[in-house]
Motif scaffolding. Structure first.
Motif, PDB file in Angstrom:
ATOM      1  N   ASP A  17      36.931  33.272  22.001  1.00  0.00           N
ATOM      2  CA  ASP A  17      36.846  31.814  21.996  1.00  0.00           C
ATOM      3  C   ASP A  17      37.586  31.226  23.188  1.00  0.00           C
ATOM      4  N   ASP A  18      38.719  31.827  23.553  1.00  0.00           N
ATOM      5  CA  ASP A  18      39.489  31.362  24.700  1.00  0.00           C
ATOM      6  C   ASP A  18      38.648  31.436  25.974  1.00  0.00           C
ATOM      7  N   VAL A  19      38.010  32.554  26.213  1.00  0.00           N
ATOM      8  CA  VAL A  19      37.176  32.709  27.418  1.00  0.00           C
ATOM      9  C   VAL A  19      36.001  31.744  27.361  1.00  0.00           C
ATOM     10  N   TYR A  20      35.373  31.622  26.206  1.00  0.00           N
ATOM     11  CA  TYR A  20      34.248  30.692  26.022  1.00  0.00           C
ATOM     12  C   TYR A  20      34.686  29.257  26.359  1.00  0.00           C
ATOM     13  N   GLN A  21      35.822  28.819  25.801  1.00  0.00           N
ATOM     14  CA  GLN A  21      36.312  27.462  26.048  1.00  0.00           C
ATOM     15  C   GLN A  21      36.677  27.256  27.517  1.00  0.00           C
ATOM     16  N   ARG A  22      37.276  28.263  28.141  1.00  0.00           N
ATOM     17  CA  ARG A  22      37.636  28.155  29.555  1.00  0.00           C
ATOM     18  C   ARG A  22      36.380  27.983  30.422  1.00  0.00           C
ATOM     19  N   ILE A  23      35.329  28.690  30.096  1.00  0.00           N
ATOM     20  CA  ILE A  23      34.066  28.554  30.838  1.00  0.00           C
ATOM     21  C   ILE A  23      33.471  27.171  30.565  1.00  0.00           C
ATOM     22  N   LEU A  24      33.407  26.789  29.298  1.00  0.00           N
ATOM     23  CA  LEU A  24      32.803  25.515  28.905  1.00  0.00           C
ATOM     24  C   LEU A  24      33.504  24.329  29.563  1.00  0.00           C
ATOM     25  N   HIS A  25      34.818  24.413  29.737  1.00  0.00           N
ATOM     26  CA  HIS A  25      35.582  23.299  30.288  1.00  0.00           C
ATOM     27  C   HIS A  25      35.857  23.432  31.785  1.00  0.00           C
ATOM     28  N   GLY A  26      35.335  24.474  32.415  1.00  0.00           N
ATOM     29  CA  GLY A  26      35.457  24.606  33.865  1.00  0.00           C
ATOM     30  C   GLY A  26      36.763  25.198  34.347  1.00  0.00           C
ATOM     31  N   GLU A  27      37.580  25.715  33.441  1.00  0.00           N
ATOM     32  CA  GLU A  27      38.814  26.369  33.876  1.00  0.00           C
ATOM     33  C   GLU A  27      38.461  27.713  34.521  1.00  0.00           C
ATOM     34  N   ILE A  28      37.386  28.332  34.037  1.00  0.00           N
ATOM     35  CA  ILE A  28      36.813  29.528  34.663  1.00  0.00           C
ATOM     36  C   ILE A  28      35.467  29.123  35.234  1.00  0.00           C
ATOM     37  N   GLU A  29      35.304  29.297  36.554  1.00  0.00           N
ATOM     38  CA  GLU A  29      34.035  28.960  37.201  1.00  0.00           C
ATOM     39  C   GLU A  29      33.419  30.152  37.935  1.00  0.00           C
ATOM     40  N   GLU A  30      34.141  31.240  37.997  1.00  0.00           N
ATOM     41  CA  GLU A  30      33.660  32.444  38.674  1.00  0.00           C
ATOM     42  C   GLU A  30      33.543  33.564  37.640  1.00  0.00           C
ATOM     43  N   ALA A  31      32.444  34.295  37.685  1.00  0.00           N
ATOM     44  CA  ALA A  31      32.187  35.350  36.704  1.00  0.00           C
ATOM     45  C   ALA A  31      33.311  36.382  36.652  1.00  0.00           C
ATOM     46  N   TYR A  32      33.831  36.764  37.816  1.00  0.00           N
ATOM     47  CA  TYR A  32      34.869  37.798  37.827  1.00  0.00           C
ATOM     48  C   TYR A  32      36.101  37.380  37.040  1.00  0.00           C
ATOM     49  N   GLU A  33      36.390  36.055  36.968  1.00  0.00           N
ATOM     50  CA  GLU A  33      37.547  35.583  36.210  1.00  0.00           C
ATOM     51  C   GLU A  33      37.366  35.846  34.711  1.00  0.00           C
ATOM     52  N   ALA A  34      36.152  35.632  34.219  1.00  0.00           N
ATOM     53  CA  ALA A  34      35.866  35.904  32.808  1.00  0.00           C
ATOM     54  C   ALA A  34      35.974  37.401  32.526  1.00  0.00           C
ATOM     55  N   VAL A  35      35.459  38.222  33.428  1.00  0.00           N
ATOM     56  CA  VAL A  35      35.521  39.674  33.257  1.00  0.00           C
ATOM     57  C   VAL A  35      36.979  40.125  33.221  1.00  0.00           C
ATOM     58  N   GLU A  36      37.778  39.661  34.171  1.00  0.00           N
ATOM     59  CA  GLU A  36      39.182  40.066  34.231  1.00  0.00           C
ATOM     60  C   GLU A  36      39.945  39.654  32.975  1.00  0.00           C
ATOM     61  N   LEU A  37      39.683  38.466  32.474  1.00  0.00           N
ATOM     62  CA  LEU A  37      40.380  38.003  31.279  1.00  0.00           C
ATOM     63  C   LEU A  37      39.995  38.854  30.069  1.00  0.00           C
ATOM     64  N   LEU A  38      38.720  39.191  29.956  1.00  0.00           N
ATOM     65  CA  LEU A  38      38.291  40.046  28.843  1.00  0.00           C
ATOM     66  C   LEU A  38      38.860  41.452  28.981  1.00  0.00           C
ATOM     67  N   GLU A  39      38.913  41.976  30.185  1.00  0.00           N
ATOM     68  CA  GLU A  39      39.469  43.319  30.399  1.00  0.00           C
ATOM     69  C   GLU A  39      40.932  43.387  29.955  1.00  0.00           C
ATOM     70  N   GLU A  40      41.670  42.286  30.096  1.00  0.00           N
ATOM     71  CA  GLU A  40      43.062  42.252  29.659  1.00  0.00           C
ATOM     72  C   GLU A  40      43.191  42.461  28.152  1.00  0.00           C
TER      73      GLU A  40
END
Length: 189
Positions: A17-40
């Motif tokens: 949900d955190d990654v989803y919300q970050r994407i939805l609200h523009g805190e994450i705008e690059e795909a690699y940022e979402a991947v890195e956060l999930l990998e953590e």
């Protein structure tokens, strides 16, 4: 369970949900940022990239509801463009230390690092935006007044809340771009 069901399940892992919300609200705008956060958070997930793509698709589906609308987010960014032209710079999801000084700069404003956590795409929420004077002339009140004026000119409800804060009511509806436009490789066939 599919990701779509997992995202709709109230028992889903918090970090999805955190990654989803970050994407939805523009805190994450690059795909690699979402991947890195999930990998953590996913030590055993064999393909965090594929999972990130699916989370991104869910956020894109939600944001498709306002894809053709001019949103408060668009109006806020229009106000920031107007402010930059008069020497007031902005930092989004950061702090003042990350807003570089430049010649002719009169002031700065920031949306704090975790402001996105308070945004709601379905209702307007009051956002307290700190402002600061920069440069040898002027005052914080003058910067705040210019921020309010630019927000109102852009169609937002804004007012000086305190000497160094402006309150802007925002229904934050960020325009999520498709995964491939965010730099994500295709994992689907």
């Amino acid at each position: 369970m599919s990701l779509e069901k997992t995202l709709r399940n109230s028992d889903r892992p918090w970090f999805l949900d955190d990654v989803y919300q970050r994407i939805l609200h523009g805190e994450i705008e690059e795909a690699y940022e979402a991947v890195e956060l999930l990998e953590e958070h996913l030590e055993e997930e064999p393909d965090a990239e594929a999972l990130a793509e699916r989370v991104w698709a869910a956020a894109l589906e939600t944001a498709s509801k306002w894809a053709s609308d001019t949103t408060d987010t668009d109006r806020f960014y229009a106000a920031l463009t107007q402010l930059e032209a008069v020497g007031i710079d902005a930092g989004i999801y950061t702090d003042f230390a990350d807003v570089d000084d430049r010649e002719g700069q009169r002031g700065a404003l920031v949306l704090w690092v975790n402001t996105w956590e308070n945004f709601d795409p379905e209702k307007s929420v009051p956002v307290m935006i700190p402002v600061a004077k920069r440069g040898p002339t002027g005052s914080t009140t003058e910067v705040a007044t210019a921020v309010v004026r630019a927000c109102i000119d852009a169609g937002l409800d804004a007012a000086i809340a305190e000497e160094d804060f402006v309150k802007v009511d925002l229904k934050w509806r960020h325009h999520v771009v498709p995964w491939d436009q965010a730099g994500g490789p295709s994992n689907t066939n």
